[in-house]
Design a protein around this motif. Structure first.
Motif, PDB file in Angstrom:
ATOM      1  N   GLY A  98      -4.522  51.403  13.365  1.00  0.00           N
ATOM      2  CA  GLY A  98      -3.171  50.940  13.062  1.00  0.00           C
ATOM      3  C   GLY A  98      -2.109  52.009  13.104  1.00  0.00           C
ATOM      4  N   TYR A  99      -2.433  53.179  13.607  1.00  0.00           N
ATOM      5  CA  TYR A  99      -1.460  54.272  13.640  1.00  0.00           C
ATOM      6  C   TYR A  99      -0.343  53.949  14.635  1.00  0.00           C
ATOM      7  CZ  TYR A  99       0.328  59.050  14.240  1.00  0.00           C
ATOM      8  OH  TYR A  99       1.121  60.158  14.321  1.00  0.00           O
ATOM      9  N   LYS A 100       0.913  54.014  14.187  1.00  0.00           N
ATOM     10  CA  LYS A 100       2.111  53.762  14.992  1.00  0.00           C
ATOM     11  C   LYS A 100       2.183  52.332  15.521  1.00  0.00           C
ATOM     12  CE  LYS A 100       2.783  58.549  16.508  1.00  0.00           C
ATOM     13  NZ  LYS A 100       2.973  59.439  17.657  1.00  0.00           N
ATOM     14  N   THR A 101       1.670  51.373  14.780  1.00  0.00           N
ATOM     15  CA  THR A 101       1.735  49.975  15.201  1.00  0.00           C
ATOM     16  C   THR A 101       2.647  49.136  14.320  1.00  0.00           C
ATOM     17  OG1 THR A 101      -0.237  49.466  13.885  1.00  0.00           O
ATOM     18  CG2 THR A 101      -0.571  50.022  16.203  1.00  0.00           C
ATOM     19  N   LEU A 102       3.153  49.685  13.220  1.00  0.00           N
ATOM     20  CA  LEU A 102       3.985  48.930  12.291  1.00  0.00           C
ATOM     21  C   LEU A 102       5.457  49.163  12.621  1.00  0.00           C
ATOM     22  CD1 LEU A 102       2.142  49.568   8.899  1.00  0.00           C
ATOM     23  CD2 LEU A 102       1.937  47.610  10.403  1.00  0.00           C
ATOM     24  N   ILE A 121      -5.388  48.843   3.317  1.00  0.00           N
ATOM     25  CA  ILE A 121      -6.184  50.025   3.668  1.00  0.00           C
ATOM     26  C   ILE A 121      -5.935  50.304   5.142  1.00  0.00           C
ATOM     27  CG2 ILE A 121      -8.481  51.054   3.772  1.00  0.00           C
ATOM     28  CD1 ILE A 121      -9.380  49.053   1.654  1.00  0.00           C
ATOM     29  N   THR A 122      -5.299  51.415   5.422  1.00  0.00           N
ATOM     30  CA  THR A 122      -4.983  51.773   6.802  1.00  0.00           C
ATOM     31  C   THR A 122      -5.474  53.189   7.078  1.00  0.00           C
ATOM     32  OG1 THR A 122      -3.209  51.902   8.452  1.00  0.00           O
ATOM     33  CG2 THR A 122      -2.697  52.665   6.222  1.00  0.00           C
ATOM     34  N   SER A 123      -5.315  53.629   8.312  1.00  0.00           N
ATOM     35  CA  SER A 123      -5.827  54.944   8.704  1.00  0.00           C
ATOM     36  C   SER A 123      -4.817  55.630   9.599  1.00  0.00           C
ATOM     37  CB  SER A 123      -7.171  54.818   9.428  1.00  0.00           C
ATOM     38  OG  SER A 123      -6.999  54.164  10.673  1.00  0.00           O
ATOM     39  N   THR A 124      -5.083  56.873   9.888  1.00  0.00           N
ATOM     40  CA  THR A 124      -4.228  57.674  10.774  1.00  0.00           C
ATOM     41  C   THR A 124      -4.822  57.782  12.164  1.00  0.00           C
ATOM     42  OG1 THR A 124      -5.356  59.679  10.010  1.00  0.00           O
ATOM     43  CG2 THR A 124      -3.345  59.036   8.846  1.00  0.00           C
ATOM     44  N   GLN A 125      -5.618  56.805  12.550  1.00  0.00           N
ATOM     45  CA  GLN A 125      -6.273  56.810  13.854  1.00  0.00           C
ATOM     46  C   GLN A 125      -5.737  55.692  14.719  1.00  0.00           C
ATOM     47  OE1 GLN A 125     -10.546  56.613  13.514  1.00  0.00           O
ATOM     48  NE2 GLN A 125     -10.780  58.769  14.006  1.00  0.00           N
ATOM     49  N   ASN A 126      -5.645  55.958  16.016  1.00  0.00           N
ATOM     50  CA  ASN A 126      -5.349  54.941  17.015  1.00  0.00           C
ATOM     51  C   ASN A 126      -5.619  55.559  18.386  1.00  0.00           C
ATOM     52  OD1 ASN A 126      -4.522  52.842  18.599  1.00  0.00           O
ATOM     53  ND2 ASN A 126      -2.502  52.648  17.682  1.00  0.00           N
ATOM     54  N   ASP A 353     -10.062  57.851   8.742  1.00  0.00           N
ATOM     55  CA  ASP A 353     -10.972  57.147   9.655  1.00  0.00           C
ATOM     56  C   ASP A 353     -11.467  55.887   8.970  1.00  0.00           C
ATOM     57  OD1 ASP A 353     -12.662  56.361  11.628  1.00  0.00           O
ATOM     58  OD2 ASP A 353     -14.126  57.964  11.369  1.00  0.00           O
ATOM     59  N   ASN A 354     -11.044  54.729   9.480  1.00  0.00           N
ATOM     60  CA  ASN A 354     -11.532  53.454   8.950  1.00  0.00           C
ATOM     61  C   ASN A 354     -12.804  52.986   9.642  1.00  0.00           C
ATOM     62  OD1 ASN A 354      -9.637  53.195   6.988  1.00  0.00           O
ATOM     63  ND2 ASN A 354      -8.415  51.634   8.010  1.00  0.00           N
ATOM     64  N   HIS A 355     -13.234  53.722  10.658  1.00  0.00           N
ATOM     65  CA  HIS A 355     -14.476  53.356  11.346  1.00  0.00           C
ATOM     66  C   HIS A 355     -15.714  53.737  10.535  1.00  0.00           C
ATOM     67  CE1 HIS A 355     -12.852  52.000  15.215  1.00  0.00           C
ATOM     68  NE2 HIS A 355     -11.891  52.887  15.015  1.00  0.00           N
ATOM     69  N   ILE A 356     -15.534  54.320   9.361  1.00  0.00           N
ATOM     70  CA  ILE A 356     -16.697  54.591   8.503  1.00  0.00           C
ATOM     71  C   ILE A 356     -17.318  53.301   8.009  1.00  0.00           C
ATOM     72  CG2 ILE A 356     -15.839  56.854   7.800  1.00  0.00           C
ATOM     73  CD1 ILE A 356     -14.825  55.575   5.222  1.00  0.00           C
ATOM     74  N   ASN A 386      -6.850  46.553  15.851  1.00  0.00           N
ATOM     75  CA  ASN A 386      -5.784  46.643  16.837  1.00  0.00           C
ATOM     76  C   ASN A 386      -6.379  46.911  18.212  1.00  0.00           C
ATOM     77  OD1 ASN A 386      -3.278  47.013  18.126  1.00  0.00           O
ATOM     78  ND2 ASN A 386      -3.385  49.208  17.764  1.00  0.00           N
ATOM     79  N   GLN A 387      -6.029  46.058  19.171  1.00  0.00           N
ATOM     80  CA  GLN A 387      -6.484  46.227  20.556  1.00  0.00           C
ATOM     81  C   GLN A 387      -5.314  46.246  21.529  1.00  0.00           C
ATOM     82  OE1 GLN A 387      -9.366  43.061  21.159  1.00  0.00           O
ATOM     83  NE2 GLN A 387     -11.033  44.337  20.403  1.00  0.00           N
ATOM     84  N   ASP A 388      -4.128  46.541  21.026  1.00  0.00           N
ATOM     85  CA  ASP A 388      -2.939  46.587  21.880  1.00  0.00           C
ATOM     86  C   ASP A 388      -2.888  47.931  22.595  1.00  0.00           C
ATOM     87  OD1 ASP A 388      -2.309  44.097  20.960  1.00  0.00           O
ATOM     88  OD2 ASP A 388      -0.969  44.823  19.387  1.00  0.00           O
ATOM     89  N   ALA A 389      -3.616  48.017  23.688  1.00  0.00           N
ATOM     90  CA  ALA A 389      -3.645  49.248  24.475  1.00  0.00           C
ATOM     91  C   ALA A 389      -2.470  49.274  25.445  1.00  0.00           C
ATOM     92  CB  ALA A 389      -4.967  49.347  25.249  1.00  0.00           C
ATOM     93  N   PRO A 390      -1.990  50.440  25.818  1.00  0.00           N
ATOM     94  CA  PRO A 390      -0.901  50.515  26.814  1.00  0.00           C
ATOM     95  C   PRO A 390      -1.368  50.022  28.172  1.00  0.00           C
ATOM     96  CG  PRO A 390      -1.775  52.699  26.333  1.00  0.00           C
ATOM     97  CD  PRO A 390      -2.392  51.769  25.336  1.00  0.00           C
ATOM     98  N   SER A 391      -0.419  49.608  28.971  1.00  0.00           N
ATOM     99  CA  SER A 391      -0.739  49.090  30.295  1.00  0.00           C
ATOM    100  C   SER A 391      -1.262  50.202  31.201  1.00  0.00           C
ATOM    101  CB  SER A 391       0.499  48.445  30.923  1.00  0.00           C
ATOM    102  OG  SER A 391       1.519  49.416  31.082  1.00  0.00           O
TER     103      SER A 391
END
Length: 532
Positions: A98-102, A121-126, A353-356, A386-391
């Motif tokens: 969720g980093y830089k998605t809000l 609960i959010t993280s600094t990863q994206n 890291d929320n992938h723990i 979040n799966q909003d990847a850049p084009s």
């Protein structure tokens, strides 16, 4: 004869019985000597676990009476509902990547929901965004948090250079003991030459001690090999998956006797800038031994509690007019992996890291128990992935902008080269040889354009009249009408058309000229046939 037959039958039955007894005995012995072993074969993740990376966390929470749902988008933050399931005031939202998605609007509504009792609960990863963009994360900037800079490798050598240097060091390490042995041999030879009598007695003692040393070294080597094999065999299944070789990060939770252990080795720490007094900074300048002991008592990762955001507290302090007091406060950065903030009736937890809590890591250390402590058991837990990847175009432009510009320039030059600058290009068609009919037609058209077509009629008329006089001399003194009537009976053409084709001069139209030529050709053929 009958007795011999009976004996052969009995022998056969005895032979069959003996074979059966042998087989039964061998089977019984094999069954009694057989040792059954049970082995567990890992078939990998199920189809559901492959599709849902947080399925294990959902099952864990459901066993403890907490409903959990995974959503592979962030639409819940905008609509506050998903498939007719409303977002409850006591629910928990776990944002993954969720980093830089809000955005500002999304963060404001989410902050109000947290103040009403929600848990975030959010993280600094994206991995889809990273740190290359100039944008700021609204939530992290509000809590005065930023990512720690990436650690750069001080060794700038290439991989091949490192490998070559390692091989040289290994070769040098092997050659040094050999040189030392050679030097020892030389010294022993010189000592032997000096005193031969002492050498005989010393050799005996040295040989005995050397044998003992060799035996001890062999035993130690064998013991070390056995210990290494045992250590490798005793490693748990999740040794590499949970990074057991590295010490976990210990975080103190309220009400827990011991700090909980987490594996944040796959992520970078973030920096939390605390607004501290100068006295606290002086305390931070203490020696390393004292700071380490203080961190053991009060770890730096201990969860701070605030009634509001860090930005709001600063604004309130400035609005109060205590400028003289604010001058005594300064920022102090702390490297953290997990922070907890009390916001109104809810809370916000920020991790590195929320992938723990993913399927392959939730069983590591205290990950599962830490998740249970952080969520609100009175509501539903939402895992928003979040799966909003850049084009693809954005990724190509980001990584190869100069290549794209060069390709566009080459395309423009190619289009300019292929464009029509001064009209269409004259193409000369390659044709074959013309037929005789085309030449005749071309010459006739030339005569027609020059008004010399009566010459063609004159030649054909003269030929027909000469042939008519030769074949029918009695018509030499006949009139034009008499000749036309005769030719009408011969060729079957109207007399008026025959007279027009033979004697008319006013043939100005192409159709009249063509009709006259056709009639004359017919008459000529008939005269030629009548002659035969």
């Amino acid at each position: 004869m009958s007795s011999s037959k009976n004996l052969s039958v009995r022998q056969r039955w005895l032979l069959l019985g003996a074979i059966a007894l042998i087989l039964i005995g061998a089977g019984y012995w094999w069954y009694t000597q057989l040792e059954w072993e049970e082995k567990e074969v890992d078939l990998g993740y199920s189809k559901e676990a492959i599709q849902n990376d947080f399925l294990a966390a959902e099952i864990f929470l459901r066993k403890h009476g907490i409903q959990a749902t995974t959503v592979k988008n962030l639409s819940l933050l905008d609509k506050h509902s998903w498939r007719n399931i409303q977002l409850g005031a006591q629910d928990t939202i776990v944002i993954v990547n969720g980093y830089k998605t809000l955005s500002e609007d999304r963060y404001d509504s989410l902050y109000e929901w947290v103040e009403g009792g929600g848990t975030l609960i959010t993280s600094t990863q994206n991995p889809f965004v990273g740190t290359h963009t100039s944008e700021e994360d609204v939530l992290l900037s509000d809590f005065n948090i930023e990512l720690a800079p990436e650690e750069k490798d001080e060794d700038d050598r290439d991989a091949l250079e490192r490998l070559a240097d390692d091989l040289e060091e290994a070769v040098d390490g092997k050659s040094k003991p050999d040189d030392e042995e050679d030097s020892d041999d030389e010294t022993t030879d010189s000592n032997d030459n000096r005193d031969e009598t002492k050498e005989s007695s010393a050799n005996k003692t040295n040989s005995d001690s050397a044998d003992k040393v060799e035996k001890t070294t062999d035993t130690t080597k064998s013991k070390n090999k056995k210990n290494k094999k045992k250590a490798e065999e005793e490693k748990p299944e999740n040794y590499y998956r949970c990074s057991m070789a590295e010490p976990p990060v210990e975080i103190t939770f309220a009400g827990e006797e011991k700090p909980l252990a987490f594996d944040f080795s796959n992520s970078r720490q973030f920096i939390y800038y605390d607004y501290a007094e100068p006295d606290e900074e002086q305390d931070s300048d203490t020696p390393e031994d004292e700071t380490s002991s203080e961190q053991d008592e009060n770890p730096a990762t201990e969860t701070p509690e605030e009634d509001g955001s860090f930005r709001e507290s600063l604004e309130a302090a400035v609005a109060s007019g205590e400028s003289s007091d604010n001058e005594n406060y300064q920022y102090r950065g702390k490297h953290e992996n997990l922070l907890y903030f009390d916001i109104g009736d809810g809370s916000i937890t920020i991790t590195s890291d929320n992938h723990i809590w993913a399927n392959h890591r939730i069983d590591c250390h205290d990950h599962a128990y830490g998740l249970w402590r952080l969520v609100n058991p009175e509501g539903r837990v939402w895992f928003l992935v979040n799966q909003d990847a850049p084009s693809l175009a954005t990724i190509i432009w980001r990584n190869a902008s100069y290549g794209v510009l060069a390709a566009l320039l080459a395309l423009v030059l190619w289009l300019w080269a292929k464009s029509l600058r001064f009209g269409p290009v004259l193409v000369i068609e390659q044709t074959g040889r013309r037929s005789l009919a085309e030449h005749i037609y071309a010459s006739a058209m030339l005569l027609w354009r020059k008004q010399e077509h009566p010459q063609l009629l004159g030649l054909l008329r003269k030929e027909i009249l000469d042939r008519l006089d030769d074949q029918h001399p009695n018509l030499a003194q006949a009139t034009q009408d008499e000749r036309a009537l005769f030719l009408q009976e011969l060729a079957g053409i109207n007399a008026a058309d025959i007279q027009k084709a033979l004697y008319s001069i006013a043939l100005r139209h192409p159709q009249d000229f063509a009709a006259a030529i056709a009639h004359l050709q017919t008459i000529r053929k008939q005269l030629h046939g009548s002659k035969l």
